[in-house]
Design a protein around this motif. Structure first.
Motif, PDB file in Angstrom:
ATOM      1  N   ILE A 101       0.973   3.675  21.229  1.00 22.26           N
ATOM      2  CA  ILE A 101       2.067   2.705  21.211  1.00 22.26           C
ATOM      3  C   ILE A 101       1.540   1.275  21.251  1.00 22.26           C
ATOM      4  N   ASN A 102       0.642   0.999  22.204  1.00 21.54           N
ATOM      5  CA  ASN A 102       0.101  -0.358  22.335  1.00 21.54           C
ATOM      6  C   ASN A 102      -0.858  -0.694  21.209  1.00 21.54           C
ATOM      7  N   GLY A 103      -1.673   0.294  20.801  1.00 25.31           N
ATOM      8  CA  GLY A 103      -2.697   0.040  19.796  1.00 25.31           C
ATOM      9  C   GLY A 103      -2.135  -0.317  18.437  1.00 25.31           C
ATOM     10  N   ILE A 104      -1.094   0.392  18.004  1.00 30.92           N
ATOM     11  CA  ILE A 104      -0.492   0.099  16.699  1.00 30.92           C
ATOM     12  C   ILE A 104       0.127  -1.301  16.709  1.00 30.92           C
ATOM     13  N   ALA A 105       0.822  -1.642  17.789  1.00 30.84           N
ATOM     14  CA  ALA A 105       1.411  -2.983  17.889  1.00 30.84           C
ATOM     15  C   ALA A 105       0.330  -4.060  17.861  1.00 30.84           C
ATOM     16  N   GLU A 106      -0.773  -3.811  18.571  1.00 31.22           N
ATOM     17  CA  GLU A 106      -1.861  -4.799  18.631  1.00 31.22           C
ATOM     18  C   GLU A 106      -2.511  -5.001  17.266  1.00 31.22           C
ATOM     19  N   ILE A 107      -2.865  -3.912  16.581  1.00 33.09           N
ATOM     20  CA  ILE A 107      -3.530  -4.032  15.278  1.00 33.09           C
ATOM     21  C   ILE A 107      -2.613  -4.702  14.266  1.00 33.09           C
ATOM     22  N   THR A 108      -1.326  -4.358  14.289  1.00 38.18           N
ATOM     23  CA  THR A 108      -0.366  -4.984  13.375  1.00 38.18           C
ATOM     24  C   THR A 108      -0.278  -6.482  13.629  1.00 38.18           C
ATOM     25  N   TYR A 109      -0.405  -6.891  14.890  1.00 42.44           N
ATOM     26  CA  TYR A 109      -0.297  -8.304  15.255  1.00 42.44           C
ATOM     27  C   TYR A 109      -1.555  -9.105  14.923  1.00 42.44           C
ATOM     28  N   LEU A 110      -2.723  -8.495  15.022  1.00 38.03           N
ATOM     29  CA  LEU A 110      -3.978  -9.238  14.917  1.00 38.03           C
ATOM     30  C   LEU A 110      -4.162  -9.865  13.532  1.00 38.03           C
TER      31      LEU A 110
ATOM     32  N   CYS B  58       4.724  12.169  14.740  1.00 42.44           N
ATOM     33  CA  CYS B  58       3.709  11.141  15.007  1.00 42.44           C
ATOM     34  C   CYS B  58       3.828   9.999  14.002  1.00 42.44           C
ATOM     35  N   PHE B  59       4.063  10.340  12.763  1.00 42.88           N
ATOM     36  CA  PHE B  59       4.179   9.313  11.727  1.00 42.88           C
ATOM     37  C   PHE B  59       5.437   8.465  11.932  1.00 42.88           C
ATOM     38  N   THR B  60       6.567   9.115  12.144  1.00 43.08           N
ATOM     39  CA  THR B  60       7.831   8.377  12.261  1.00 43.08           C
ATOM     40  C   THR B  60       7.914   7.569  13.557  1.00 43.08           C
ATOM     41  N   LEU B  61       7.302   8.058  14.631  1.00 46.12           N
ATOM     42  CA  LEU B  61       7.381   7.353  15.904  1.00 46.12           C
ATOM     43  C   LEU B  61       6.426   6.170  15.989  1.00 46.12           C
ATOM     44  N   SER B  62       5.673   5.928  14.932  1.00 45.66           N
ATOM     45  CA  SER B  62       4.843   4.724  14.895  1.00 45.66           C
ATOM     46  C   SER B  62       5.650   3.497  14.487  1.00 45.66           C
ATOM     47  N   PHE B  63       6.836   3.710  13.913  1.00 46.46           N
ATOM     48  CA  PHE B  63       7.623   2.597  13.387  1.00 46.46           C
ATOM     49  C   PHE B  63       8.019   1.563  14.444  1.00 46.46           C
TER      50      PHE B  63
ATOM     51  N   LEU C  11       2.592  -5.826  23.016  1.00 46.24           N
ATOM     52  CA  LEU C  11       3.849  -5.082  23.144  1.00 46.24           C
ATOM     53  C   LEU C  11       4.569  -5.480  24.428  1.00 46.24           C
ATOM     54  N   ALA C  12       3.840  -5.565  25.533  1.00 46.49           N
ATOM     55  CA  ALA C  12       4.444  -5.973  26.808  1.00 46.49           C
ATOM     56  C   ALA C  12       4.943  -7.411  26.736  1.00 46.49           C
ATOM     57  N   ILE C  13       4.203  -8.277  26.052  1.00 50.58           N
ATOM     58  CA  ILE C  13       4.605  -9.685  25.943  1.00 50.58           C
ATOM     59  C   ILE C  13       5.892  -9.821  25.144  1.00 50.58           C
ATOM     60  N   VAL C  14       6.004  -9.068  24.043  1.00 50.40           N
ATOM     61  CA  VAL C  14       7.234  -9.090  23.241  1.00 50.40           C
ATOM     62  C   VAL C  14       8.415  -8.599  24.073  1.00 50.40           C
ATOM     63  N   LEU C  15       8.235  -7.519  24.798  1.00 52.07           N
ATOM     64  CA  LEU C  15       9.320  -6.995  25.628  1.00 52.07           C
ATOM     65  C   LEU C  15       9.735  -8.003  26.700  1.00 52.07           C
ATOM     66  N   GLN C  16       8.762  -8.662  27.305  1.00 50.57           N
ATOM     67  CA  GLN C  16       9.033  -9.567  28.421  1.00 50.57           C
ATOM     68  C   GLN C  16       9.699 -10.864  27.972  1.00 50.57           C
TER      69      GLN C  16
ATOM     70  N   SER D  93       5.156   3.936  30.234  1.00 46.33           N
ATOM     71  CA  SER D  93       4.754   4.792  31.357  1.00 46.33           C
ATOM     72  C   SER D  93       4.839   6.262  30.978  1.00 46.33           C
ATOM     73  N   ALA D  94       5.940   6.621  30.298  1.00 44.58           N
ATOM     74  CA  ALA D  94       6.123   8.007  29.872  1.00 44.58           C
ATOM     75  C   ALA D  94       5.033   8.421  28.900  1.00 44.58           C
ATOM     76  N   ALA D  95       4.702   7.518  27.962  1.00 43.27           N
ATOM     77  CA  ALA D  95       3.673   7.830  26.976  1.00 43.27           C
ATOM     78  C   ALA D  95       2.313   8.010  27.637  1.00 43.27           C
ATOM     79  N   VAL D  96       2.018   7.144  28.602  1.00 43.74           N
ATOM     80  CA  VAL D  96       0.736   7.228  29.292  1.00 43.74           C
ATOM     81  C   VAL D  96       0.629   8.528  30.080  1.00 43.74           C
ATOM     82  N   MET D  97       1.666   8.859  30.852  1.00 44.55           N
ATOM     83  CA  MET D  97       1.619  10.065  31.670  1.00 44.55           C
ATOM     84  C   MET D  97       1.566  11.320  30.816  1.00 44.55           C
ATOM     85  N   SER D  98       2.279  11.317  29.690  1.00 47.90           N
ATOM     86  CA  SER D  98       2.297  12.511  28.836  1.00 47.90           C
ATOM     87  C   SER D  98       0.938  12.772  28.208  1.00 47.90           C
ATOM     88  N   SER D  99       0.124  11.733  28.056  1.00 46.18           N
ATOM     89  CA  SER D  99      -1.230  11.912  27.529  1.00 46.18           C
ATOM     90  C   SER D  99      -2.243  12.148  28.639  1.00 46.18           C
TER      91      SER D  99
END
Length: 549
Positions: free
Chosen positions: A70-79, A283-288, A322-327, A343-349
């Motif tokens: 979740i965080n990685g895709i947002a970060e790479i898209t932003y960079l 996995c593909f669709t939830l990257s959107f 991602l956290a900055i955009v949300l905040q 949090s859910a994504a982190v715990m599930s992994s």
């Protein structure tokens, strides 16, 4: 800035719900143990091979859709100078599940293995299996640490609490419910976490897009606005590196115990394949949502927000975009939902990787190598102890180390360079032997370490064609990761053939054949005390409701 009390209370309530779900699921684990007497370790590790297809789809998807995803895709898209074009996770994760279902599910599920290490120990022996365990367990621990560290950084932005508090709290919840119910608790909490991830992340998207400080993301996709277009660009001299990274993300994500734990927990080969295919689509669709949030960050005039200037990139806070955009672009209650999703994504992994590492250690190291006559109850307690130890180690690394992502990246590349060719050979090339396996291991390990790691600022000893020194770090455009993997694969084949030919034709004295490849086959354990039990509950009748949650 004061602690966000309402947000903190909401997160605590969410954690209590997850914990309650894990405790409830542990009761199902106990019922399965009673129904399938004498196989407690198999129930804990692979759910008694009775995980329904719906639960299987949710737990497989949730394991892949982690905090890093979740965080990685947002970060790479932003960079700047990277963008969506360089975000391999969505394609790579989907392809890995697709290829896993097509080629690897049947040979693993047919032979009723319990862990990914079983075929290695049965084919190449317990010593070689122990060596191959090292990159596998390193990957799991560093992955857990990386996503826990990511969660801590995100919570520190939105809730304004210390990073170490969120890491310790999250790790404790994960350890407790994983201890109680093994795979059942992990799988059923994954269902709840997956639902929460989908709903909360998609709720964040419209609020972020409609913020007055955000330009039209369709315009900024291909046009420069506040920085380079978020669609990204692949230069001609970068094509081979791009393919290399995609292959790493695709093939390198197959030889992980977290994947095969779900494959082996399915009630049939058909169900395991369906689970893998559908999870690939998810996995593909939830990257959107993450892509959109990264695009929003590119399109934002930060001077119009309370975040102000300089931009997150200029402050070197891109990893928390991602956290900055949300905040700063969403209402408070939406930001809290977003942190819940992370949090859910982190715990599930994290729960999956901890159970993965502890299962392999308890079965393939303790039971097979250290104490071959260990009883079922003893193996269970070793697995539970391992969950605590590995969880504490991951949390400690997340708190104390700043280069966790680099360590995980290096271990993931070792999995690709070492374990993937080993898995291909052990499942599909029966003529390979322990000599070839050892050679492939050493060559793959050596070549990958000598190539350096830019994220950890380790200079390369081997500089492949196209190596350059940019911004204080070495960058290799040559596809050295795939090159290393192929050389490792070739080494296994060549040294297996040479050793087999030399000993069978008496070109080398029999006394040099320390692994006795000419005397016995390694397709099955060679002695009763090395026997690896594959399926103690094979003849049970399936539950009528096995396809229901």
């Amino acid at each position: 800035m004061a602690v966000n009390i309402p947000g903190l209370v909401a997160i605590i309530i969410f954690y209590l719900l997850i914990l309650a779900t894990g405790i409830w699921a542990s009761q199902k684990s106990k019922q399965e143990e009673k129904r399938c007497s004498g196989t407690k370790s198999e129930v804990a590790m692979v759910g008694g091979r009775n995980i329904g297809i719906l639960v299987g789809i949710f737990t497989t998807t949730a394991t892949w859709i982690g905090g890093g995803f979740i965080n990685g895709i947002a970060e790479i898209t932003y960079l700047p100078h990277q963008g969506l074009s360089w975000s391999h996770a969505a394609l790579g994760y989907g392809f890995s599940l697709l290829f896993g279902g097509l080629f690897f599910v049947k040979p693993m599920r047919t032979k009723q293995y319990v862990t990914m290490m079983d075929p290695f120990q049965m084919k190449y022996g317990k010593v070689m299996g122990a060596f191959l365990f090292i990159p596998a367990v390193m990957g799991d621990i560093f992955w857990s640490a990386a996503i826990l560290a990511s969660l801590g950084a995100t919570m520190s932005v939105i809730l304004n609490i210390e990073k170490y508090l969120s890491i310790i709290l999250s790790a404790s919840v994960v350890i407790i419910y994983t201890l109680l119910g093994g795979l059942y608790s992990v799988a059923y909490t994954d269902v709840m976490q997956m639902v929460f991830i989908v709903i909360s992340l998609w709720l964040c998207v419209p609020f972020a897009i409609m913020n007055p400080a955000v330009a039209d993301i369709k315009y900024t996709m291909v046009n420069e606005f506040y920085q380079s277009p978020w669609i990204g660009k692949i230069e001609m001299n970068q094509i081979f590196r791009w393919i290399d990274d995609l292959l790493l993300m695709t093939m390198g994500d197959i030889p992980w115990q977290v994947y095969f734990q779900r494959v082996l927990a399915a009630s049939s080969i058909s169900q395991a394949r369906k689970t893998s295919y559908i999870a690939a689509i998810f996995c593909f669709t939830l990257s959107f949502p993450s892509i959109i949030i990264g695009a929003v960050a590119v399109s934002t005039d930060w001077n119009q927000t309370s975040y102000g200037l300089p931009t997150p990139y200029e402050r070197q806070e891109s990893s928390m975009i991602l956290a900055i955009v949300l905040q700063y672009l969403c209402p408070v209650y939406i930001a809290v939902l977003g942190i819940g999703a992370i949090s859910a994504a982190v715990m599930s992994s994290a729960d999956s990787s901890l159970l993965s590492a502890s299962s392999m250690f308890a079965r393939n190291i303790y039971k097979i190598v250290i104490r071959k006559k260990a009883a079922e109850k003893e193996v269970i307690w070793i697995m539970r102890t391992s969950v605590v130890i590995f969880g504490a180690l991951a949390a400690t690394l997340a708190v104390l180390t700043n280069s966790i992502y680099g360590l995980w990246l290096l271990s993931a590349e070792l999995v690709y360079a070492i374990l993937f060719p080993q898995l291909v050979c052990v499942l599909f090339i029966p003529s390979t032997n322990i000599y070839g396996s050892a050679a492939g291991f050493l060559i793959g390990l050596t070549l990958r370490l000598l190539a350096g790691e830019s994220f950890l600022h380790i200079p390369p000893v081997i500089q492949y064609p196209g190596t350059s020194f940019v911004n204080g770090t070495y960058q290799q455009l040559f596809p050295f990761k795939t090159f290393t993997m192929l050389l490792s694969l070739l080494s296994i084949l060549i040294f297996s053939y040479i050793s087999s030919f030399a000993f069978k034709r008496k070109l080398l004295p029999e006394k040099f054949d320390v692994f006795k490849i000419t005397e016995k086959t390694r397709d099955l354990p060679s002695a009763p005390d090395e026997q690896i039990t594959l399926n103690d509950c094979r003849n049970r009748k399936p539950e009528p409701d096995k396809n229901k949650v």
